[in-house]
Design a protein around this motif. Structure first.
Motif, PDB file in Angstrom:
ATOM      1  N   PHE A  26       0.829  -1.211   0.000  1.00  0.00           N
ATOM      2  CA  PHE A  26       0.000   0.000   0.000  1.00  0.00           C
ATOM      3  C   PHE A  26       0.865   1.264   0.000  1.00  0.00           C
ATOM      4  O   PHE A  26       0.492   2.295   0.556  1.00  0.00           O
ATOM      5  CB  PHE A  26      -0.946   0.027   1.205  1.00  0.00           C
ATOM      6  N   GLY A  27       2.056   1.163  -0.595  1.00  0.00           N
ATOM      7  CA  GLY A  27       2.942   2.316  -0.656  1.00  0.00           C
ATOM      8  C   GLY A  27       3.549   2.701   0.666  1.00  0.00           C
ATOM      9  O   GLY A  27       4.018   3.838   0.826  1.00  0.00           O
ATOM     10  N   THR A  28       3.590   1.779   1.623  1.00  0.00           N
ATOM     11  CA  THR A  28       4.113   2.123   2.935  1.00  0.00           C
ATOM     12  C   THR A  28       4.737   0.897   3.596  1.00  0.00           C
ATOM     13  O   THR A  28       4.605  -0.231   3.129  1.00  0.00           O
ATOM     14  CB  THR A  28       2.996   2.710   3.821  1.00  0.00           C
ATOM     15  N   ALA A 121       1.784   9.205  -7.885  1.00  0.00           N
ATOM     16  CA  ALA A 121       3.095   8.718  -8.312  1.00  0.00           C
ATOM     17  C   ALA A 121       3.959   8.466  -7.088  1.00  0.00           C
ATOM     18  O   ALA A 121       3.795   9.100  -6.045  1.00  0.00           O
ATOM     19  CB  ALA A 121       3.763   9.739  -9.227  1.00  0.00           C
ATOM     20  N   ASP A 122       4.876   7.509  -7.225  1.00  0.00           N
ATOM     21  CA  ASP A 122       5.784   7.249  -6.108  1.00  0.00           C
ATOM     22  C   ASP A 122       6.715   8.439  -5.883  1.00  0.00           C
ATOM     23  O   ASP A 122       7.124   8.719  -4.760  1.00  0.00           O
ATOM     24  CB  ASP A 122       6.596   5.981  -6.380  1.00  0.00           C
ATOM     25  N   SER A 123       7.055   9.132  -6.966  1.00  0.00           N
ATOM     26  CA  SER A 123       7.806  10.384  -6.858  1.00  0.00           C
ATOM     27  C   SER A 123       7.000  11.458  -7.582  1.00  0.00           C
ATOM     28  O   SER A 123       6.431  11.204  -8.643  1.00  0.00           O
ATOM     29  CB  SER A 123       9.200  10.253  -7.482  1.00  0.00           C
ATOM     30  N   GLN A 240       4.610  13.113   5.465  1.00  0.00           N
ATOM     31  CA  GLN A 240       5.122  11.958   4.738  1.00  0.00           C
ATOM     32  C   GLN A 240       5.146  12.224   3.230  1.00  0.00           C
ATOM     33  O   GLN A 240       6.194  12.190   2.611  1.00  0.00           O
ATOM     34  CB  GLN A 240       4.275  10.722   5.049  1.00  0.00           C
ATOM     35  N   ARG A 241       3.999  12.473   2.658  1.00  0.00           N
ATOM     36  CA  ARG A 241       3.908  12.755   1.212  1.00  0.00           C
ATOM     37  C   ARG A 241       3.484  14.209   1.055  1.00  0.00           C
ATOM     38  O   ARG A 241       2.312  14.553   1.202  1.00  0.00           O
ATOM     39  CB  ARG A 241       2.893  11.814   0.548  1.00  0.00           C
ATOM     40  N   TYR A 242       4.446  15.048   0.751  1.00  0.00           N
ATOM     41  CA  TYR A 242       4.171  16.481   0.627  1.00  0.00           C
ATOM     42  C   TYR A 242       5.248  17.133  -0.233  1.00  0.00           C
ATOM     43  O   TYR A 242       6.299  16.539  -0.515  1.00  0.00           O
ATOM     44  CB  TYR A 242       4.128  17.145   2.006  1.00  0.00           C
TER      45      TYR A 242
END
Length: 343
Positions: A26-28, A121-123, A240-242
């Motif tokens: 789950f991307g984590t 996207a992962d990046s 985390q994702r920002y």
């Protein structure tokens, strides 16, 4: 998403050794710690849980091209019906109920908004979505409630609907994993899926599992809390994702009402009481509290029947109810703490 750190406590030499395994789904990051009568049983139980999580990751990945959810989203974009698997049908049904319970502050139907901000996207690049793109998506008002079902098939009301269960799949998977472990004969375990964590029983020495709540601006625990059997703790945060652009921070937590990704709150942690959906609530309930802000957080905590909640606002001030206050052990105590009425 948040990282909840398991606080390791020294065990006496006569206690069994914990079995620990990690994975990435789950991307984590996933961390599983359990105790069993023997290491072979522990390895089988942990392996079965992680294999199921890996399968669900492939099936429910919102932007992988070969999973079920990606195929469903292609059908929705084309205005075509689809037949969900039992797992997806369960997620949709639970998601619709929780979307209504949160007044739409939580919605798995805004995958197109998430993609517009680049968080599929992962990046991802530090860029803002085009205003006209956001305006079109908001005008379409995609909601999970608009999925219409009949004869086992479903179809969306608008082609702007794209499903993304990133805000609930981790918690839903926690509940599945807990049931699997109990069925395998495991009664002492701690499972952490990307900051959503659930406890099984106690440690062999009779003490409860202790977990930490990460400080949103420092890579260490801000506070710790002991979890009772079946309780789940989850955190949504802006760290985390920002990305930062023009001196402002934009994070993956996107408000379904206006498509805004501004990080007006640093983090929200919620404590879910034991129950069949404790993990799910630990994942979902943090979102309406996050978007509602400090003024309305207690109302949503009460609506979801939470055992406690903690909100760190944009200034780094803490807001929490008395139930959480009574259980927290501060390590990096905020300079300003606002104690609200309930819970």
């Amino acid at each position: 998403m948040a990282a909840l750190v398991v606080l390791a406590l020294a065990a006496c030499s006569r206690e069994p050794e914990p079995y620990q395994q990690e994975s990435y789904v789950f991307g984590t990051r996933v961390e599983l710690t359990l105790y069993a009568d023997n290491q072979a049983l522990a390895a089988r139980a942990a392996g079965a849980v992680l294999a199921d999580l890996d399968r669900l990751h492939r099936q429910l990945h919102a932007w992988a091209l070969d999973g079920e959810l990606a195929a469903v989203n292609r059908a929705l974009a084309a205005g075509q019906p689809f037949t969900p698997s039992p797992e997806l049908a369960e997620l949709i049904a639970k998601g619709q109920r929780l979307e209504a319970q949160s007044d739409g502050l939580f919605s798995p139907a805004i995958g197109a908004l998430v993609a517009a901000w680049g968080f599929h996207a992962d990046s991802y690049a530090a860029r803002l979505p085009a205003p006209e793109q956001l305006a079109a998506l908001l005008a379409a008002r995609p909601r999970l409630a608009d999925l219409q079902a009949g004869s086992g098939r479903m179809v969306g009301r608008t082609r702007a609907m794209q499903l993304d269960f990133g805000g609930m799949a981790k918690g839903w998977a926690l509940d599945r994993a807990r049931r699997q472990l109990l069925k395998a004969g495991i009664s002492s375990a701690l499972l952490n899926i990307g900051g959503n964590i659930i406890a099984l029983g106690k440690k062999p020495d009779g003490t409860p599992w202790q977990v930490g709540i990460r400080h949103p601006r420092r890579g260490e625990a801000m506070a710790s809390i002991a979890l009772a059997d079946g309780e789940a703790l989850g955190t949504s945060g802006d760290y985390q994702r920002y990305f930062e652009l023009g001196g402002r921070r934009y994070c993956h937590l996107i408000d379904p009402r206006d498509g805004n990704a501004d990080c007006r709150v640093q983090s929200v942690s919620v404590l879910a009481r034991p129950g069949p959906d404790a993990g799910l609530l630990s994942d979902v309930a943090s979102k309406p509290l996050y978007f509602a802000g400090a003024a309305a957080a207690a109302n949503y905590a009460r609506r979801f029947g939470l055992g406690g909640w903690l909100l760190i606002d944009g200034r780094g001030e803490a807001w929490l109810g008395p139930a959480m206050q009574a259980r927290l052990q501060w390590r990096l105590k905020p300079a300003v703490i606002h104690l609200t009425g309930t819970p």
